[in-house]
Design a protein around this motif. Structure first.
Motif, short mmCIF file in Angstrom:
data_model
loop_
_atom_site.label_atom_id
_atom_site.label_comp_id
_atom_site.label_asym_id
_atom_site.label_seq_id
_atom_site.Cartn_x
_atom_site.Cartn_y
_atom_site.Cartn_z
N ASP A 123 0.84 -1.20 0.00
CA ASP A 123 0.00 0.00 0.00
C ASP A 123 0.87 1.25 0.00
O ASP A 123 0.44 2.31 -0.44
N ASP A 124 2.10 1.10 0.51
CA ASP A 124 3.05 2.20 0.51
C ASP A 124 4.45 1.57 0.49
O ASP A 124 4.68 0.57 1.17
N MET A 125 5.35 2.15 -0.29
CA MET A 125 6.71 1.63 -0.33
C MET A 125 7.69 2.77 -0.59
O MET A 125 7.44 3.62 -1.44
N GLN A 126 8.77 2.75 0.18
CA GLN A 126 9.83 3.73 -0.01
C GLN A 126 11.16 3.01 -0.16
O GLN A 126 11.40 2.01 0.53
N VAL A 127 12.00 3.51 -1.05
CA VAL A 127 13.32 2.95 -1.28
C VAL A 127 14.34 4.03 -1.01
O VAL A 127 14.27 5.12 -1.58
N GLU A 128 15.27 3.72 -0.11
CA GLU A 128 16.39 4.62 0.19
C GLU A 128 17.65 3.86 -0.15
O GLU A 128 17.79 2.69 0.19
N THR A 129 18.59 4.52 -0.82
CA THR A 129 19.80 3.83 -1.22
C THR A 129 20.99 4.77 -1.23
O THR A 129 20.82 5.97 -1.48
N VAL A 130 22.14 4.23 -0.92
CA VAL A 130 23.40 4.96 -1.00
C VAL A 130 24.36 4.09 -1.80
O VAL A 130 24.63 2.95 -1.41
N ILE A 131 24.85 4.62 -2.90
CA ILE A 131 25.76 3.87 -3.75
C ILE A 131 26.99 3.45 -2.95
O ILE A 131 27.59 4.25 -2.24
N GLY A 132 27.33 2.18 -3.06
CA GLY A 132 28.49 1.64 -2.38
C GLY A 132 28.26 1.29 -0.91
O GLY A 132 29.16 0.77 -0.25
N GLU A 133 27.06 1.56 -0.41
CA GLU A 133 26.76 1.27 1.00
C GLU A 133 25.61 0.30 1.16
O GLU A 133 25.69 -0.65 1.93
N THR A 135 21.00 -0.49 0.59
CA THR A 135 19.62 -0.09 0.30
C THR A 135 18.72 -0.44 1.46
O THR A 135 18.93 -1.44 2.14
N ARG A 136 17.72 0.40 1.68
CA ARG A 136 16.70 0.16 2.70
C ARG A 136 15.34 0.36 2.04
O ARG A 136 15.05 1.42 1.48
N ILE A 137 14.52 -0.68 2.10
CA ILE A 137 13.17 -0.62 1.54
C ILE A 137 12.18 -0.81 2.68
O ILE A 137 12.32 -1.72 3.50
N VAL A 138 11.20 0.07 2.74
CA VAL A 138 10.13 -0.03 3.73
C VAL A 138 8.83 -0.18 2.95
O VAL A 138 8.44 0.70 2.19
N ALA A 139 8.18 -1.33 3.12
CA ALA A 139 6.91 -1.61 2.45
C ALA A 139 5.84 -1.82 3.51
O ALA A 139 6.07 -2.51 4.50
N LYS A 140 4.67 -1.24 3.27
CA LYS A 140 3.57 -1.34 4.23
C LYS A 140 2.33 -1.90 3.57
O LYS A 140 2.01 -1.55 2.44
N VAL A 141 1.64 -2.77 4.31
CA VAL A 141 0.38 -3.34 3.87
C VAL A 141 -0.65 -3.05 4.96
O VAL A 141 -0.46 -3.44 6.12
N ASN A 142 -1.70 -2.34 4.59
CA ASN A 142 -2.75 -2.01 5.55
C ASN A 142 -3.62 -3.23 5.81
O ASN A 142 -3.94 -3.98 4.91
N LEU A 143 -4.00 -3.39 7.09
CA LEU A 143 -4.87 -4.51 7.45
C LEU A 143 -6.32 -4.07 7.49
O LEU A 143 -6.62 -2.93 7.68
#
Length: 143
Positions: A123-133, A135-143
């Motif tokens: 329902d919502d997803m964010q991708v944060e990334t730093v080259i050479g370090e 990635t962090r992905i946060v995905a949400k599913v509403n109940l």
């Protein structure tokens, strides 16, 4: 998120290039959600997100972690890795775009469906990334 502390939190270490254990975290997540009685359609969405995230770590990163958190109204999956990062997130979100090596594609993985499938199921997803370090992905599913 209403409550500051989740009702349940599970953490799974994922090792890069470990195709033998690949999918274990996702299987455990699916079983945990079945045991608490979540609706099968919701379980499937969360399972797809966690599997795709896990495979991205296995394919691209040195190591990472999948964190499942459950609140009364929300399931959240966080995938964090130590890896190369994503040079172009918009391009990586396109169906079929892949930076997986040929050896991984020959095994049937790395078809460029991971991030698009995750976004489709979340329902919502964010991708944060730093080259050479990493990635962090946060995905949400509403109940």
């Amino acid at each position: 998120m209403v409550a500051s502390k989740p009702l349940l939190e599970l953490r799974f270490a994922v090792v890069g290039n470990d195709f033998i254990q690949a999918g274990e975290a996702s299987s455990k997540i699916k079983r945990a959600l079945q045991q608490i009685g979540l609706e099968s359609k919701l379980i499937r969405r969360v399972a797809v997100i966690s599997y795709e995230a896990e495979m991205n770590i296995v394919i691209h990163a040195k190591r990472g972690e999948i964190i499942l958190s459950i609140w009364p109204d929300l399931v959240q999956i966080i995938a964090e890795d130590i890896g190369p990062g994503i040079s172009d997130i918009a391009l990586a979100m396109q169906v079929g775009y892949s930076t997986a090596p040929a050896s991984v594609r020959q095994m049937g993985f790395g078809a460029g469906m991971g991030l698009p499938n995750m976004q489709k199921c979340a329902d919502d997803m964010q991708v944060e990334t730093v080259i050479g370090e990493g990635t962090r992905i946060v995905a949400k599913v509403n109940l």
